[in-house]
Design an enzyme around this catalytic site. Structure first.
Site, PDB file in Angstrom:
ATOM      1  CB  SER A   1      -0.872   0.008   1.260  1.00  0.00           C
ATOM      2  OG  SER A   1      -0.044   0.183   2.391  1.00  0.00           O
TER       3      SER A   1
ATOM      4  CG  ASP B   1      -3.348  -3.240  -2.675  1.00  0.00           C
ATOM      5  OD1 ASP B   1      -4.047  -3.436  -3.681  1.00  0.00           O
ATOM      6  OD2 ASP B   1      -3.688  -3.583  -1.520  1.00  0.00           O
TER       7      ASP B   1
ATOM      8  N   GLY C   1     -11.740  -5.656   5.047  1.00  0.00           N
ATOM      9  CA  GLY C   1     -12.107  -5.705   6.466  1.00  0.00           C
ATOM     10  C   GLY C   1     -12.211  -7.124   7.009  1.00  0.00           C
TER      11      GLY C   1
ATOM     12  CG  HIS D   1      -8.984  -5.722  -4.498  1.00  0.00           C
ATOM     13  ND1 HIS D   1      -8.134  -4.800  -3.943  1.00  0.00           N
ATOM     14  CD2 HIS D   1      -8.604  -5.852  -5.801  1.00  0.00           C
ATOM     15  CE1 HIS D   1      -7.293  -4.366  -4.870  1.00  0.00           C
ATOM     16  NE2 HIS D   1      -7.561  -4.990  -6.001  1.00  0.00           N
ATOM     17  N   GLY D   2     -10.190  -8.201  -1.251  1.00  0.00           N
ATOM     18  CA  GLY D   2     -10.952  -8.601  -0.057  1.00  0.00           C
ATOM     19  C   GLY D   2     -11.127 -10.108   0.019  1.00  0.00           C
TER      20      GLY D   2
ATOM     21  CB  SER E   1      -8.504 -12.333   4.200  1.00  0.00           C
ATOM     22  OG  SER E   1      -7.193 -11.905   3.897  1.00  0.00           O
TER      23      SER E   1
ATOM     24  CG  ASN F   1      -5.410  -8.115  -4.117  1.00  0.00           C
ATOM     25  OD1 ASN F   1      -4.757  -8.626  -5.006  1.00  0.00           O
ATOM     26  ND2 ASN F   1      -5.745  -6.836  -4.126  1.00  0.00           N
TER      27      ASN F   1
END
Ligand code: 13P
Length: 317
Positions: free
Chosen positions: A50, A82, A176, A208-209, A211, A251
């Site tokens: 980032s 990123d 988040g 993205h996001g 996890s 990601n």
């Protein structure tokens, strides 16, 4: 193998139905963990900074440092910005030797997003750097725009007019710790991906996001003094499925950070009579390597792909 941009990586991932993992790093130790894990898995990989991580790490010298660290490795890897928020930050990273940048102008309206993204693409492509755009928004759960999925027709127009090399789209995830509500079905918009595949065959999408916040790592974190609550990640079966589609980059920020800090918390508890930093940092690094290897081998299916990629290149040339 060298530092590369993402072009060939994504072409190979698209063709062979796997995805390349992009891990959000803050420290050299985390970069070493990602690169060593990828080397041991024979997998391409992306180190994602980032703008805050880049400032913390060492602006100006990231490429040189990572080239030294990776000099005996053979895997291709990219250094990626990123969520670059404007042309200036993307330009600085390109000038410093990043091989890939993301310009995230998704907060602007469609026309302005195209204008800013194209400016970055024009600069980056002259220097051999690949560009990821965002047509989302990929928001947080508390954002009023949450669950506004990207329109595939707009994807086509955006890609044609900007020339981006890959695109992050809103397809059901968010940033988040909680990706879904407690009673909500965890799902991704596979129809949207299929529509884009039809409209733009061969074009790589980015998730993205992504996890999953696995219980094993969450427990280590919380059993050693952490207090992460209300987490709900993307199930790994969904990621495994999405990795076979046009989604060529996945990601991972949260999982990787939780693994690192959880490892650190545990070793601080385990070695109360020690004071040498390596007693604490080695287990933290090992946790990072473990989670990266699990993702590359079991979820993204990018392990053991380099030998094959090199062989195909030799056949083609
Ligand atoms: P997670 O927080 O779900 O890991 O997402 C990271 C990400 O998409 C960074 O851009």
């Amino acid at each position: 193998m060298p530092l590369v941009n993402t072009k060939k990586m994504f072409m190979d991932a698209y063709k062979n139905h796997y995805a390349v993992g992009a891990f959000n790093v803050d420290t050299l130790l985390q970069c070493q963990a990602v690169l060593e894990a990828a080397e041991e898995c024979d997998s391409p990989v992306i180190l994602a900074f980032s703008s805050g991580s880049r400032d913390f790490f060492h602006p100006g010298n990231i490429k040189d440092i990572l080239e030294i660290v990776s000099k005996d490795m053979h895997i291709p890897f990219a250094i990626h910005l990123d969520h670059g928020k404007n042309f200036e930050i993307c330009k600085s990273c390109i000038d410093e030797g990043f091989t890939s940048v993301m310009i995230d102008a998704s907060n602007y309206d469609f026309e302005e997003n195209i204008h800013i993204t194209k400016e970055v693409v024009d600069y980056a492509h002259k220097k051999g750097v690949t560009v990821e755009g965002e047509l989302g928004p990929i928001s947080k759960r508390n954002d009023p725009r949450f669950k506004k999925y990207t329109d595939p027709e707009m994807v086509k127009e955006f890609v044609m007019r900007t020339g981006v090399d890959s695109l992050a789209v809103s397809m059901g995830t968010c940033h988040g710790l909680a990706k879904f509500g407690p009673d909500e079905k965890a799902e991704l918009q596979f129809d949207l991906i299929e529509e884009v595949e039809k409209l733009l065959p061969g074009f790589p999408l980015v998730l993205h996001g992504s996890s999953s916040i696995p219980e094993e790592y969450l427990n280590i974190f919380n059993e050693n003094g952490g207090e992460l609550k209300g987490t709900r990640g993307v199930p790994e079966e969904l990621l495994e499925k999405v990795a076979k589609t046009a989604v060529c980059k996945i990601n991972i920020g949260t999982d990787f950070r939780v693994a690192f800090v959880g490892g650190l918390r545990k070793s601080l508890n385990d070695f109360k009579d020690r004071f040498e930093p390596r007693y604490f940092l080695i287990p933290a690094k090992e946790q990072c390597k473990k989670i990266v290897k699990e993702k590359l081998s079991n979820v993204f299916k990018s392990a053991n792909k380099i030998g094959k990629m090199e062989k195909e290149e030799k056949i083609c040339h």
